[in-house]
Design an enzyme around this catalytic site. Structure first.
Site, PDB file in Angstrom:
ATOM      1  N   GLY A 119       0.832  -1.191   0.000  1.00  0.00           N
ATOM      2  CA  GLY A 119       0.000   0.000   0.000  1.00  0.00           C
ATOM      3  C   GLY A 119       0.866   1.239   0.000  1.00  0.00           C
ATOM      4  N   GLN A 136       2.982   9.984   1.447  1.00  0.00           N
ATOM      5  CA  GLN A 136       4.284   9.306   1.479  1.00  0.00           C
ATOM      6  C   GLN A 136       5.173   9.708   0.304  1.00  0.00           C
ATOM      7  OE1 GLN A 136       2.343   5.249   2.237  1.00  0.00           O
ATOM      8  NE2 GLN A 136       4.392   5.065   3.121  1.00  0.00           N
ATOM      9  N   CYS A 162       6.253  -0.098   7.077  1.00  0.00           N
ATOM     10  CA  CYS A 162       5.836   1.043   6.273  1.00  0.00           C
ATOM     11  C   CYS A 162       6.983   1.457   5.366  1.00  0.00           C
ATOM     12  CB  CYS A 162       5.465   2.190   7.219  1.00  0.00           C
ATOM     13  SG  CYS A 162       4.961   3.704   6.395  1.00  0.00           S
ATOM     14  N   LEU A 163       6.664   1.792   4.122  1.00  0.00           N
ATOM     15  CA  LEU A 163       7.693   2.223   3.179  1.00  0.00           C
ATOM     16  C   LEU A 163       8.395   3.510   3.636  1.00  0.00           C
ATOM     17  CD1 LEU A 163       5.827   1.479  -0.165  1.00  0.00           C
ATOM     18  CD2 LEU A 163       7.860   0.294   0.695  1.00  0.00           C
ATOM     19  N   HIS A 209      -4.272   1.272   7.555  1.00  0.00           N
ATOM     20  CA  HIS A 209      -2.906   1.809   7.612  1.00  0.00           C
ATOM     21  C   HIS A 209      -2.759   2.983   6.632  1.00  0.00           C
ATOM     22  CE1 HIS A 209       1.640   1.180   7.833  1.00  0.00           C
ATOM     23  NE2 HIS A 209       1.516   1.927   6.746  1.00  0.00           N
ATOM     24  N   GLU A 210      -3.231   2.784   5.390  1.00  0.00           N
ATOM     25  CA  GLU A 210      -3.088   3.838   4.370  1.00  0.00           C
ATOM     26  C   GLU A 210      -3.979   5.042   4.665  1.00  0.00           C
ATOM     27  OE1 GLU A 210      -0.517   3.644   2.650  1.00  0.00           O
ATOM     28  OE2 GLU A 210      -0.170   1.512   2.970  1.00  0.00           O
ATOM     29  N   HIS A 236      -2.440   7.353   7.087  1.00  0.00           N
ATOM     30  CA  HIS A 236      -1.462   8.277   6.494  1.00  0.00           C
ATOM     31  C   HIS A 236      -2.125   9.574   6.036  1.00  0.00           C
ATOM     32  CE1 HIS A 236       2.389   6.294   6.476  1.00  0.00           C
ATOM     33  NE2 HIS A 236       1.919   5.198   5.899  1.00  0.00           N
TER      34      HIS A 236
END
Length: 183
Positions: free
Chosen positions: A60, A65, A109-110, A152-153, A156
């Protein structure tokens, strides 16, 4: 094509801000950004492409991000042999279960380069509403891993990082009445 250099890291102020709603219909620029976000998560899961372009595998990605403060997310995840591949404008959780769930192995997480151990409590089931790249309204009823990824997304988009949910005193404290999701 997006790469890891486009992804901002933990500590960048954009990650703590609330993203703006995308006006409908979306601009061509917003559509292009969202398409590239989905392309990143797809490509990052292809071992050959990930290696060739130095992509960290992800399931995701949220626009903040990549330093774009707009309510856009891209998700590409398989659960129980079913593929959930979505690029959404203005996604929001419109209902959720009382029951909780969490990833037994914890979340990553990225935008976070080091592992942060601990259980992240999430809702076991959520209904998410958003608009896809074709301008169609989408209503998704999710549970298990896909429900966790969407939460999660969407976090953000509200300036919330996954580790904000971890119990600081006892990161592995069992979460009452929660289902552990293996990945």
């Amino acid at each position: 094509m997006l790469s890891m250099t486009d992804i901002i890291r933990d500590g960048h102020p954009t990650l703590r801000q609330t993203a703006a709603k995308v006006s409908m219909p979306p601009s061509e620029e917003d559509k292009q950004i969202l398409k590239e976000m989905l392309e990143y998560v797809r490509n990052s899961q292809n071992p050959e492409l990930a290696s060739q372009y130095g992509l960290r595998p992800g399931i995701g990605l949220a626009a903040p991000q990549i330093n774009v403060l707009k309510r856009m997310i891209a998700i590409h995840v398989t659960d129980s042999n079913e593929l959930y591949s979505y690029a959404l404008f203005n996604p929001k959780i419109i209902s959720h279960s009382v029951q909780r769930s969490y990833l037994a192995a914890g979340e990553g997480c990225l935008s976070v380069d080091q592992p942060i151990p601990g259980f992240v409590p999430r809702y076991a089931k959520v209904t998410v509403k958003g608009t896809d790249l074709d301008g169609k309204e989408v209503n998704l009823r999710l549970k298990g891993l896909p429900a966790i990824v969407f939460q999660h997304e969407i976090d953000h988009l509200n300036g919330i990082m996954f580790y904000d949910h971890i119990n600081k005193q006892n990161p592995f404290q069992p979460i009452e009445n929660a289902v552990a999701i293996e990945r």
